[in-house]
Motif scaffolding. Structure first.
Motif, mmCIF file in Angstrom:
data_model
loop_
_atom_site.group_PDB
_atom_site.id
_atom_site.type_symbol
_atom_site.label_atom_id
_atom_site.label_comp_id
_atom_site.label_asym_id
_atom_site.label_seq_id
_atom_site.Cartn_x
_atom_site.Cartn_y
_atom_site.Cartn_z
ATOM 1 N N ASP A 136 -5.806 -0.343 -3.045
ATOM 2 C CA ASP A 136 -4.634 -0.790 -3.798
ATOM 3 C C ASP A 136 -3.859 0.373 -4.393
ATOM 4 O O ASP A 136 -2.709 0.215 -4.813
ATOM 5 N N ASP A 137 -4.513 1.544 -4.465
ATOM 6 C CA ASP A 137 -3.840 2.724 -5.024
ATOM 7 C C ASP A 137 -3.014 3.471 -3.987
ATOM 8 O O ASP A 137 -2.332 4.446 -4.311
ATOM 9 N N ILE A 138 -3.083 3.050 -2.720
ATOM 10 C CA ILE A 138 -2.436 3.785 -1.630
ATOM 11 C C ILE A 138 -1.198 3.043 -1.120
ATOM 12 O O ILE A 138 -1.183 1.817 -1.041
ATOM 13 N N ASP A 139 -0.171 3.806 -0.775
ATOM 14 C CA ASP A 139 1.056 3.245 -0.196
ATOM 15 C C ASP A 139 1.271 3.683 1.241
ATOM 16 O O ASP A 139 1.949 3.004 2.008
ATOM 17 N N ARG A 181 2.078 6.810 -2.861
ATOM 18 C CA ARG A 181 0.821 7.569 -2.839
ATOM 19 C C ARG A 181 0.240 7.602 -1.427
ATOM 20 O O ARG A 181 0.144 6.573 -0.756
ATOM 21 N N VAL A 182 -0.162 8.801 -1.015
ATOM 22 C CA VAL A 182 -0.582 9.041 0.373
ATOM 23 C C VAL A 182 -2.089 9.265 0.464
ATOM 24 O O VAL A 182 -2.693 9.895 -0.416
ATOM 25 N N LEU A 183 -2.672 8.743 1.538
ATOM 26 C CA LEU A 183 -4.061 9.043 1.877
ATOM 27 C C LEU A 183 -4.068 9.690 3.258
ATOM 28 O O LEU A 183 -3.573 9.104 4.220
ATOM 29 N N LEU A 184 -4.608 10.897 3.361
ATOM 30 C CA LEU A 184 -4.715 11.600 4.639
ATOM 31 C C LEU A 184 -6.140 11.439 5.165
ATOM 32 O O LEU A 184 -7.103 11.782 4.483
ATOM 33 N N VAL A 185 -6.254 10.943 6.395
ATOM 34 C CA VAL A 185 -7.564 10.736 7.006
ATOM 35 C C VAL A 185 -7.631 11.529 8.311
ATOM 36 O O VAL A 185 -6.739 11.427 9.157
ATOM 37 N N VAL A 186 -8.680 12.313 8.478
ATOM 38 C CA VAL A 186 -8.858 13.134 9.676
ATOM 39 C C VAL A 186 -10.075 12.660 10.453
ATOM 40 O O VAL A 186 -10.919 11.919 9.922
ATOM 41 N N GLY A 191 -2.429 17.396 -4.244
ATOM 42 C CA GLY A 191 -2.870 16.256 -5.019
ATOM 43 C C GLY A 191 -2.951 14.974 -4.224
ATOM 44 O O GLY A 191 -2.942 13.865 -4.777
ATOM 45 N N ILE A 192 -3.028 15.094 -2.907
ATOM 46 C CA ILE A 192 -3.076 13.937 -2.012
ATOM 47 C C ILE A 192 -4.531 13.600 -1.693
ATOM 48 O O ILE A 192 -5.342 14.487 -1.427
ATOM 49 N N ALA A 193 -4.841 12.318 -1.716
ATOM 50 C CA ALA A 193 -6.205 11.867 -1.424
ATOM 51 C C ALA A 193 -6.544 12.129 0.039
ATOM 52 O O ALA A 193 -5.680 12.035 0.919
ATOM 53 N N VAL A 194 -7.810 12.462 0.295
ATOM 54 C CA VAL A 194 -8.237 12.754 1.665
ATOM 55 C C VAL A 194 -9.517 11.983 1.980
ATOM 56 O O VAL A 194 -10.291 11.632 1.090
ATOM 57 N N ALA A 195 -9.714 11.727 3.272
ATOM 58 C CA ALA A 195 -10.922 11.031 3.724
ATOM 59 C C ALA A 195 -11.187 11.419 5.172
ATOM 60 O O ALA A 195 -10.365 12.082 5.822
ATOM 61 N N TYR A 196 -12.333 10.974 5.662
ATOM 62 C CA TYR A 196 -12.792 11.320 7.002
ATOM 63 C C TYR A 196 -13.267 10.059 7.699
ATOM 64 O O TYR A 196 -13.959 9.234 7.100
ATOM 65 N N ALA A 199 -7.512 2.198 11.010
ATOM 66 C CA ALA A 199 -8.833 2.023 10.394
ATOM 67 C C ALA A 199 -8.760 2.263 8.894
ATOM 68 O O ALA A 199 -9.384 1.542 8.098
ATOM 69 N N ALA A 200 -8.001 3.281 8.494
ATOM 70 C CA ALA A 200 -7.871 3.588 7.071
ATOM 71 C C ALA A 200 -7.202 2.435 6.321
ATOM 72 O O ALA A 200 -7.585 2.104 5.191
ATOM 73 N N LEU A 201 -6.218 1.807 6.958
ATOM 74 C CA LEU A 201 -5.488 0.703 6.333
ATOM 75 C C LEU A 201 -6.292 -0.593 6.330
ATOM 76 O O LEU A 201 -6.407 -1.266 5.296
ATOM 77 N N LYS A 202 -6.860 -0.937 7.480
ATOM 78 C CA LYS A 202 -7.502 -2.241 7.632
ATOM 79 C C LYS A 202 -9.015 -2.231 7.358
ATOM 80 O O LYS A 202 -9.585 -3.258 7.001
ATOM 81 N N LEU A 203 -9.655 -1.086 7.580
ATOM 82 C CA LEU A 203 -11.111 -1.012 7.437
ATOM 83 C C LEU A 203 -11.499 0.163 6.531
ATOM 84 O O LEU A 203 -12.194 1.095 6.957
#
Length: 266
Positions: free
Chosen positions: A4-7, A55-60, A78-83, A113-117
């Motif tokens: 909910d914190d991500i756009d 707000r952005v989430l970067l996933v690699v 200051g951007i959120a990151v994930a794997y 996957a980042a959006l839905k799962l």
């Protein structure tokens, strides 16, 4: 940070000299879908533009080595990151239409996957001990990759020297598929494959759970295109199985490294 914190969800299929980025909004609409240089300025510019949407989430798909720069730039901004682990990525890809293996599609799979799962994602901000372990594994994997390339090149050289048509039948990544390597390890080169006969080869492949029907057909078609035996063929046929075995072994070792990386990032 919760979903909910991500756009904006950004999937990044990383590469040595360039990546491919795909960004989605809450509704799954594409905000960005372009190649991206492995360059701080390019990465920063892309993330800056997407930040205008929220707000952005970067996933690699790779959190170390070639994926380190994008993650570092994102953290600095200051951007959120994930794997997204490899196993989760492969399962997600099966849920989406199409089966082409392209950087563009992979980036879309990661973003989707980042959006839905979101439960499939892993933290890309490891502690110092984990980071050190990841670097060691990354270096080991790089060594294995070089070793694999050397063996594949040697295998191609033998086939090209003795039976060019057979080599062409295994063009591109086809020569490194599990089914191809298993066949080459068992039968050797084109001479051994021909000696066994197409029915025997297909029966063996089926009994060993190999999906190799098309490859086998193309192998025998290529074999029929050459009637002469090039000097050195007999020796090449004895070398090919061991090279195929070595490539398989290296691939298994790399898969184990992937599992170790995923375990560290859980």
């Amino acid at each position: 940070m919760t979903p909910d914190d991500i756009d904006v969800w950004v999937g990044l299929d990383v590469g040595k000299s360039a990546h491919h980025a795909h960004a989605l909004d809450h509704d799954g609409n594409t905000l960005y879908d372009k190649p991206l240089k492995q360059d701080e300025k390019a990465i920063r510019t892309m993330l800056g533009k997407l930040s205008k949407h929220g707000r952005v989430l970067l996933v690699v798909d790779q959190p170390n080595t070639i994926g380190s720069l994008p993650l570092t730039v994102a953290r600095n901004m200051g951007i959120a990151v994930a794997y997204l682990p490899g196993t989760a990525m492969r399962r997600t890809a099966q849920l989406l239409p199409g089966d082409a293996k392209t950087d563009r599609r992979d980036a879309h799979v990661i973003a989707w996957a980042a959006l839905k799962l979101p439960e499939t994602l892993r933290d890309a901000g490891p502690d110092d001990e984990t980071l050190a372990a990841l670097k060691l594994l990354a270096g080991h994997d790089e060594d294995l990759a070089h070793e694999s390339t050397r063996h594949v090149n040697r295998l191609r050289s033998l086939l090209l020297q003795t039976h060019p048509a057979f080599d062409r039948a295994l063009k591109g990544e086809r020569i490194t598929r599990d089914a191809t390597l298993a066949l080459l390890e068992r039968y050797g080169g084109p001479m051994g494959v021909k000696r066994a006969g197409i029915e025997d080869v297909k029966d063996w492949a089926k009994s060993n759970g190999l999906r190799a029907g098309r490859i086998i057909d193309d192998m025998f078609k290529a074999i029929g295109e050459q009637t002469v035996t090039v000097p050195g063929t007999l020796m090449a046929e004895t070398i090919i199985p061991s090279i195929a075995h070595d490539i398989k072994t290296i691939r298994d070792r790399r898969r184990e490294v992937d599992r170790q990386v995923e375990k560290l990032l859980e």
